[in-house]
Motif scaffolding. Structure first.
Motif, short mmCIF file in Angstrom:
data_model
loop_
_atom_site.label_atom_id
_atom_site.label_comp_id
_atom_site.label_asym_id
_atom_site.label_seq_id
_atom_site.Cartn_x
_atom_site.Cartn_y
_atom_site.Cartn_z
N THR A 60 -123.17 -12.81 -51.02
CA THR A 60 -124.06 -11.75 -50.26
C THR A 60 -123.27 -11.12 -49.17
OG1 THR A 60 -126.17 -12.99 -50.45
CG2 THR A 60 -126.07 -11.45 -48.80
N LEU A 61 -122.35 -11.76 -48.64
CA LEU A 61 -121.52 -11.24 -47.34
C LEU A 61 -120.69 -10.38 -48.25
CD1 LEU A 61 -120.45 -11.03 -44.69
CD2 LEU A 61 -118.64 -12.96 -45.19
N CYS A 62 -119.82 -10.70 -49.23
CA CYS A 62 -119.15 -9.59 -49.95
C CYS A 62 -119.96 -8.30 -50.53
CB CYS A 62 -118.32 -10.02 -51.23
SG CYS A 62 -117.16 -11.58 -51.01
N VAL A 85 -115.94 8.77 -53.78
CA VAL A 85 -117.43 8.52 -53.32
C VAL A 85 -118.39 7.74 -54.44
CG1 VAL A 85 -119.51 9.11 -52.19
CG2 VAL A 85 -117.45 10.03 -51.30
N ILE A 86 -118.12 8.25 -55.47
CA ILE A 86 -119.09 7.75 -56.69
C ILE A 86 -118.38 6.66 -57.10
CG2 ILE A 86 -119.90 8.18 -58.94
CD1 ILE A 86 -119.76 11.31 -58.37
N LEU A 87 -116.93 6.49 -57.13
CA LEU A 87 -116.42 5.23 -57.79
C LEU A 87 -115.64 4.66 -56.50
CD1 LEU A 87 -115.61 6.39 -61.20
CD2 LEU A 87 -117.31 4.83 -60.65
N PRO A 88 -116.03 4.01 -55.58
CA PRO A 88 -115.12 3.55 -54.41
C PRO A 88 -114.11 2.63 -54.74
CG PRO A 88 -117.41 2.61 -54.44
CD PRO A 88 -117.59 3.64 -55.54
N LEU A 89 -114.05 1.97 -55.91
CA LEU A 89 -112.96 1.22 -56.17
C LEU A 89 -111.48 2.09 -56.37
CD1 LEU A 89 -113.89 -1.26 -58.83
CD2 LEU A 89 -113.00 -1.70 -56.74
N LEU A 90 -111.73 3.65 -56.58
CA LEU A 90 -110.52 4.21 -56.87
C LEU A 90 -110.13 4.80 -55.60
CD1 LEU A 90 -111.54 6.48 -59.96
CD2 LEU A 90 -110.29 4.23 -59.85
N ARG A 91 -110.74 4.40 -54.32
CA ARG A 91 -110.35 5.20 -52.88
C ARG A 91 -109.18 4.77 -52.63
NH1 ARG A 91 -112.95 8.27 -48.65
NH2 ARG A 91 -111.20 8.37 -47.34
N PRO A 92 -108.57 3.82 -53.17
CA PRO A 92 -107.15 3.55 -52.68
C PRO A 92 -106.20 4.50 -53.21
CG PRO A 92 -108.01 1.41 -53.27
CD PRO A 92 -109.30 2.48 -53.33
N LEU A 146 -121.08 -2.74 -49.44
CA LEU A 146 -122.37 -1.66 -49.18
C LEU A 146 -121.87 -0.89 -48.09
CD1 LEU A 146 -124.79 -0.22 -50.08
CD2 LEU A 146 -126.14 -2.09 -49.19
N SER A 147 -121.41 -1.45 -46.82
CA SER A 147 -121.27 -0.98 -45.54
C SER A 147 -120.22 -0.11 -45.67
CB SER A 147 -121.05 -2.21 -44.62
OG SER A 147 -122.04 -3.09 -44.59
N LEU A 148 -119.11 -0.44 -46.44
CA LEU A 148 -117.82 0.41 -46.68
C LEU A 148 -118.31 1.68 -47.48
CD1 LEU A 148 -115.17 -2.24 -46.96
CD2 LEU A 148 -115.60 -0.81 -44.92
N VAL A 175 -109.96 -3.26 -48.03
CA VAL A 175 -111.00 -4.18 -48.04
C VAL A 175 -112.10 -4.16 -48.86
CG1 VAL A 175 -112.64 -5.19 -46.15
CG2 VAL A 175 -110.57 -4.24 -45.38
N PHE A 176 -112.46 -3.03 -49.35
CA PHE A 176 -113.50 -2.91 -50.27
C PHE A 176 -112.94 -3.77 -51.54
CE2 PHE A 176 -115.78 -0.86 -53.88
CZ PHE A 176 -117.02 -0.81 -53.57
N LEU A 177 -111.78 -3.07 -51.96
CA LEU A 177 -111.10 -3.67 -53.12
C LEU A 177 -111.35 -5.14 -53.14
CD1 LEU A 177 -109.96 -3.06 -55.91
CD2 LEU A 177 -107.75 -2.74 -54.72
#
Length: 219
Positions: A44-46, A86-93, A51-53, A24-26
């Motif tokens: 803003t919603l995005c 955590v530092i780069l949340p795009l890499l979480r997947p 930010l929430s994730l 969802v973040f991605l």
């Protein structure tokens, strides 16, 4: 840690929801980067979603640290990928290996061989890393003076050339942040390509070795 530890139970319960949250973040990041004509309200919603994730990922990281019973410096060293995502949340997947382990504990024995799993992990990781990297570098390069990366299709082409270590050089980052992303993509591409090549070579060697063992000894 054994499978009955608090850390293992936390991972068992949260790994799948955290992976879905990372997708969802991605997706929110992709919409924010690519939908240039989007209204300020949707943008803003995005941003709020991202930010929430990210805060959710940070809470998960803190909980893992507390449940590990380790001092923070040691936890960072032994859980390096957790710190990076955590530092780069795009890499979480990219945390698909722990995700598979959690799913496998619920289903029993793995259905794929070790070599097939390594190739599948590396292939999926390459796709996710390539998409995330293309988004990130396109956001930095778009509209920059002297940029050769003018569209997202250019960014995807550049990401494919970079991860495959081909490096045509027809499209190159010109911003400092874009080049920093490129360095990470190069390192990731080398690691993933090495994993696939090594696993495939080992699989071929095992096949040829079995065939050699089946042949009758020469007189």
């Amino acid at each position: 840690m054994d499978d009955d530890s608090p850390y293992a139970r936390w991972e068992q319960r949260t790994e799948i929801p955290m992976f879905l949250a990372s997708l969802v973040f991605l997706a929110a990041y992709a919409v924010r980067v690519l939908a240039v004509s989007m209204t300020s309200g949707w943008r803003t919603l995005c941003w709020i979603t991202m930010l929430s994730l990210w805060m959710l990922f940070a809470v998960d990281y803190v909980m893992r640290w507390n449940l590990s019973g380790q001092r923070f410096p040691r936890f960072v060293r032994t859980h390096f990928l957790h710190t990076v995502v955590v530092i780069l949340p795009l890499l979480r997947p990219l945390r698909i290996v722990p995700l598979y382990d959690v799913i496998q504990r619920r289903q029993g024995e793995p259905r794929l061989s070790l070599h097939a799993r390594v190739i599948a992990y590396a292939s999926l990781s390459t796709l996710l890393l390539g998409f995330a990297g293309a988004l990130a570098v396109y956001q930095q390069e778009r509209g920059a003076p002297g940029a050769t990366m003018r569209t997202f299709a250019d960014a995807v082409w550049w990401a494919a050339a970079t991860l495959s270590t081909v490096g045509y050089g027809d499209i190159t980052p010109v911003t400092s942040r874009g080049r920093a992303i490129a360095i990470g993509m190069m390192a990731g591409g080398l690691a993933l390509l090495g994993a696939v090549t090594g696993s495939f070579s080992s699989w071929l060697l095992q096949i040829f070795s079995r065939e050699s063992d089946k042949r009758p000894p020469e007189s």
